[in-house]
Design an enzyme around this catalytic site. Structure first.
Site, PDB file in Angstrom:
ATOM      1  N   ARG A   8       0.835  -1.195   0.000  1.00  0.00           N
ATOM      2  CA  ARG A   8       0.000   0.000   0.000  1.00  0.00           C
ATOM      3  C   ARG A   8       0.879   1.257   0.000  1.00  0.00           C
ATOM      4  NH1 ARG A   8      -5.015   1.939  -1.136  1.00  0.00           N
ATOM      5  NH2 ARG A   8      -6.083   2.932   0.604  1.00  0.00           N
ATOM      6  N   THR A  40     -10.035   0.712  -9.144  1.00  0.00           N
ATOM      7  CA  THR A  40      -9.024  -0.184  -8.618  1.00  0.00           C
ATOM      8  C   THR A  40      -9.069  -1.381  -9.560  1.00  0.00           C
ATOM      9  OG1 THR A  40      -9.356   0.709  -6.431  1.00  0.00           O
ATOM     10  CG2 THR A  40      -8.552  -1.557  -6.510  1.00  0.00           C
ATOM     11  N   THR A  99      -4.269  -0.432  -7.026  1.00  0.00           N
ATOM     12  CA  THR A  99      -5.076   0.760  -7.300  1.00  0.00           C
ATOM     13  C   THR A  99      -4.238   2.024  -7.428  1.00  0.00           C
ATOM     14  OG1 THR A  99      -6.991   2.028  -6.516  1.00  0.00           O
ATOM     15  CG2 THR A  99      -5.456   1.291  -4.847  1.00  0.00           C
ATOM     16  N   ASN A 145      -6.371   4.607  -6.844  1.00  0.00           N
ATOM     17  CA  ASN A 145      -7.538   5.193  -6.207  1.00  0.00           C
ATOM     18  C   ASN A 145      -8.515   5.657  -7.283  1.00  0.00           C
ATOM     19  OD1 ASN A 145      -9.145   5.668  -4.036  1.00  0.00           O
ATOM     20  ND2 ASN A 145      -8.401   7.724  -3.676  1.00  0.00           N
ATOM     21  N   ASP A 166      -7.867   8.484   0.503  1.00  0.00           N
ATOM     22  CA  ASP A 166      -8.382   7.368   1.311  1.00  0.00           C
ATOM     23  C   ASP A 166      -8.175   7.598   2.813  1.00  0.00           C
ATOM     24  OD1 ASP A 166      -9.641   5.756  -0.494  1.00  0.00           O
ATOM     25  OD2 ASP A 166      -8.032   4.302  -0.705  1.00  0.00           O
ATOM     26  N   SER A 197      -7.668   1.041   3.392  1.00  0.00           N
ATOM     27  CA  SER A 197      -8.159   0.574   2.088  1.00  0.00           C
ATOM     28  C   SER A 197      -9.370  -0.332   2.277  1.00  0.00           C
ATOM     29  CB  SER A 197      -7.039  -0.208   1.405  1.00  0.00           C
ATOM     30  OG  SER A 197      -7.513  -0.832   0.236  1.00  0.00           O
ATOM     31  N   SER A 198     -10.080  -0.547   1.193  1.00  0.00           N
ATOM     32  CA  SER A 198     -11.150  -1.559   1.192  1.00  0.00           C
ATOM     33  C   SER A 198     -10.767  -2.782   0.385  1.00  0.00           C
ATOM     34  CB  SER A 198     -12.432  -0.974   0.589  1.00  0.00           C
ATOM     35  OG  SER A 198     -12.921   0.062   1.388  1.00  0.00           O
ATOM     36  N   GLY A 251     -13.555  -1.084  -6.827  1.00  0.00           N
ATOM     37  CA  GLY A 251     -14.799  -0.374  -6.523  1.00  0.00           C
ATOM     38  C   GLY A 251     -14.852   0.300  -5.171  1.00  0.00           C
ATOM     39  N   GLY A 252     -13.706   0.774  -4.656  1.00  0.00           N
ATOM     40  CA  GLY A 252     -13.730   1.500  -3.376  1.00  0.00           C
ATOM     41  C   GLY A 252     -14.395   0.648  -2.308  1.00  0.00           C
TER      42      GLY A 252
END
Ligand code: GLY
Length: 566
Positions: A100, A375, A393, A395, A417, A446-447, A472-473
């Site tokens: 990340r 993403t 991603t 973002n 984010d 993050s998701s 997709g967030g």
């Protein structure tokens, strides 16, 4: 027999060939016995198959797909962003890698607030301040080094990406459409415009799209490894852009970046074991809470996407996202009560807050005490049973829209984010707390939910069943959960599971987001009577998955498989 062998070979090479007659009349995914790759973009998928065919394992092929996506899917594939890997070795050992992005050393909690103390989305999404220190290159190289077969060099696994950048690839209709939609924004930024709109024109579908500067960067990485990106001329180009135009990333930030191996989040759902990503991704914890809350319900009897089923799932989503938004952040910086959030006792208590047959209220379901589709997710399973799930991603689509001059790659806008102002929504409408406030060197929450599912055997052994994840967030995690439920509870094949229309709830805003075909008119009416409100979106999440089908066939499907680009 020969033609059968040819079918197998072709299915290995394309990943989308069907085997008519072997199955019933359901919509079939691609089948193969010798390895499978799924991603959002066919040329990147082909790069993975090429590496499997050359003797690489799932990790080698995943690295090839990751670098290729940076070329052929530039709105989300990247070397200027970050991501997560969940990997299952052929012996069943599961590990993860966190690559990340990080807040630069000069980042401050209030850096995106205007003079009124309000978050300024232009700063956190479009400007150079929006970029976190990229992790993708360090991550992909580490995956190759630690999880690769050892049979293929870095140059070999990066060769398909370099070829695609240098020689070009035919512009798909989806890419063309994306270039039309973003022309006003991206066409006004140099050198982005020069890269995406050569001679000021929108590249036509079928025309060859070449990226010589990106090819040079990829060659530098292939030759020098992480030094080819984090030091040297590529780093110089990035830092020069930052210092010229008010960004924060320095040479020290780049040189200090390291991916981190973290414990997977691992939990049981009925006879399945699920492995997913922990903090700084919320994906694994939210997935574990949602499936834990749903475990005792007779979901199959309720009926797929029925009003009763949707009521249970939405209320589980509401509670899990309330905890996500309040508690979760980078555990290197903020304490996260992981054990409490995942304990059976806590989840059982939370379940008592789920109203049955009526809509709950996000105001009355605070946290407990214990995207845009930009993403991208890809999966590889090799013939030895190795499996890689990677979500990566920038973002937003094309990140902050800035291509690094001379180096040809897009920068992320991942700083959005973080919670720029705790209690105020970010670009996905997520209202998050201080656990995810901006701090130097911290990873933004993050998701992303790269996930591997096994079936637990009567003797306690485990067999690989599913590799899945999505873009997709915040809808990434609910999309991944629906694919798990569609396959393990409703018996769908992997294509049906990915294609089935989805819905999503994230605590706030207190609405069900749905795709146009998710509910029949009657079901929608019943949900309205229960007190739910809807918001419609053409697509929720963009998923890729591989499932081990009956007989050991590897079956794969992706939201991008039909259209090329979504
Ligand atoms: N940038 C989307 C996510 O990481 O959740």
């Amino acid at each position: 027999m020969t033609s059968f062998k040819h079918l197998l070979l072709a299915s290995v090479l394309t990943g989308v060939l069907l085997l008519p007659g072997l199955l019933d009349a359901r919509r079939n995914p691609g089948y193969s016995v010798a390895g499978m790759v799924t991603s959002a973009e066919p040329y990147a998928t082909a790069a993975g198959f090429e590496i499997l065919a050359a003797g690489g394992n799932a990790a080698d092929a995943a690295v090839a797909v990751g670098f290729a996506l940076a070329v052929t899917f530039p709105n989300a594939g990247n070397i200027g962003g970050g991501g997560f890997l969940v990997y299952r070795a052929p012996d069943g050992t599961v590990s993860t890698l966190d690559f990340r992005e990080k807040g630069p050393a000069a980042a401050t909690a209030g850096m995106f607030l205007n003079h009124l103390g309000e978050p300024d989305p232009e700063l956190s999404r479009r400007g150079l301040l929006a970029s976190g220190v990229p992790g993708s290159v360090a991550g992909l190289l580490e995956i190759h080094r630690r999880r690769g077969s050892g049979k293929l060099t870095r140059e070999q696994v990066m060769a398909p990406a370099i070829r695609l950048a240098e020689q070009g690839f035919p512009v798909s209709y989806g890419f063309h459409e994306s270039l039309i939609n973003n022309k006003e924004w991206l066409g006004s930024i140099e050198p982005t415009a020069r890269v995406l709109y050569p001679e000021g024109k929108i590249p036509a579908p079928g025309s060859m799209f070449r990226q010589p500067e990106l090819a040079a960067t990829l060659k530098e990485i292939a030759a020098k490894g992480r030094d080819g990106f984090y030091t040297g001329w590529v780093a110089d180009s990035l830092v020069a852009l930052m210092s010229r135009e008010g960004g924060l990333i320095t040479h020290d930030d780049l040189a200090a970046y390291r991916p981190v191996e973290r414990q997977p989040i691992s939990f049981r759902f009925r006879d399945k074991r699920i492995f997913s990503m922990g903090p700084p991704s919320s994906g694994g914890i939210v997935l574990a809470q949602m499936l834990g809350l749903l475990e005792p319900f007779k979901l199959k009897e309720l009926g797929h996407n029925s009003a009763a089923y949707t009521n249970r799932v939405v209320e589980a989503e509401r509670l899990a996202y309330a905890d996500r938004n309040h508690w979760l952040g980078d555990m290197d910086f903020t304490p996260v009560p992981l054990a409490g959030l995942l304990s059976a006792e806590y989840i059982d208590n939370r379940r008592s807050l789920m109203p049955i047959g009526r809509a709950g209220s996000s105001r009355l379901a605070p946290p407990g005490h214990a995207e845009h589709l930009e993403t991208t997710h890809y999966c590889v399973v090799d013939s030895m049973g190795g499996a890689a799930a990677i979500t990566t991603t920038l973002n937003g689509g094309y990140g902050n829209g800035r291509v690094v001059p001379g180096a040809g790659f897009f920068l992320n806008n991942e700083m959005d984010d973080f919670s720029a102002a705790p209690g105020k929504p970010n670009m996905f409408g997520l209202v998050q707390g201080t656990a995810n406030k901006i701090e130097p060197g911290k990873r933004m929450l993050s998701s992303m939910t790269p996930t591997i599912v096994t079936t637990v055997q009567p003797d306690g052994g485990e067999k690989l069943l599913l590799v899945a994840g999505a873009a997709g967030g915040p809808t990434i995690t609910t999309t991944t959960m629906q694919i798990i439920l569609n396959t393990t509870v409703f018996g769908m094949n992997v294509r049906e599971a990915v294609d089935a229309p989805r819905f999503h709830h994230q605590h706030l805003p207190d609405v069900i987001t749905r795709e146009p075909d998710t509910f029949s008119a009657e079901t929608a009416g019943r949900l309205r009577e229960m007190g739910y409100e809807f918001r419609q979106r053409n697509q929720i999440g963009s998923a890729s998955a591989i499932m081990v089908a009956p007989g050991g066939w590897l079956s794969g499907w992706s939201d991008g498989a039909g259209a090329g680009w979504k």
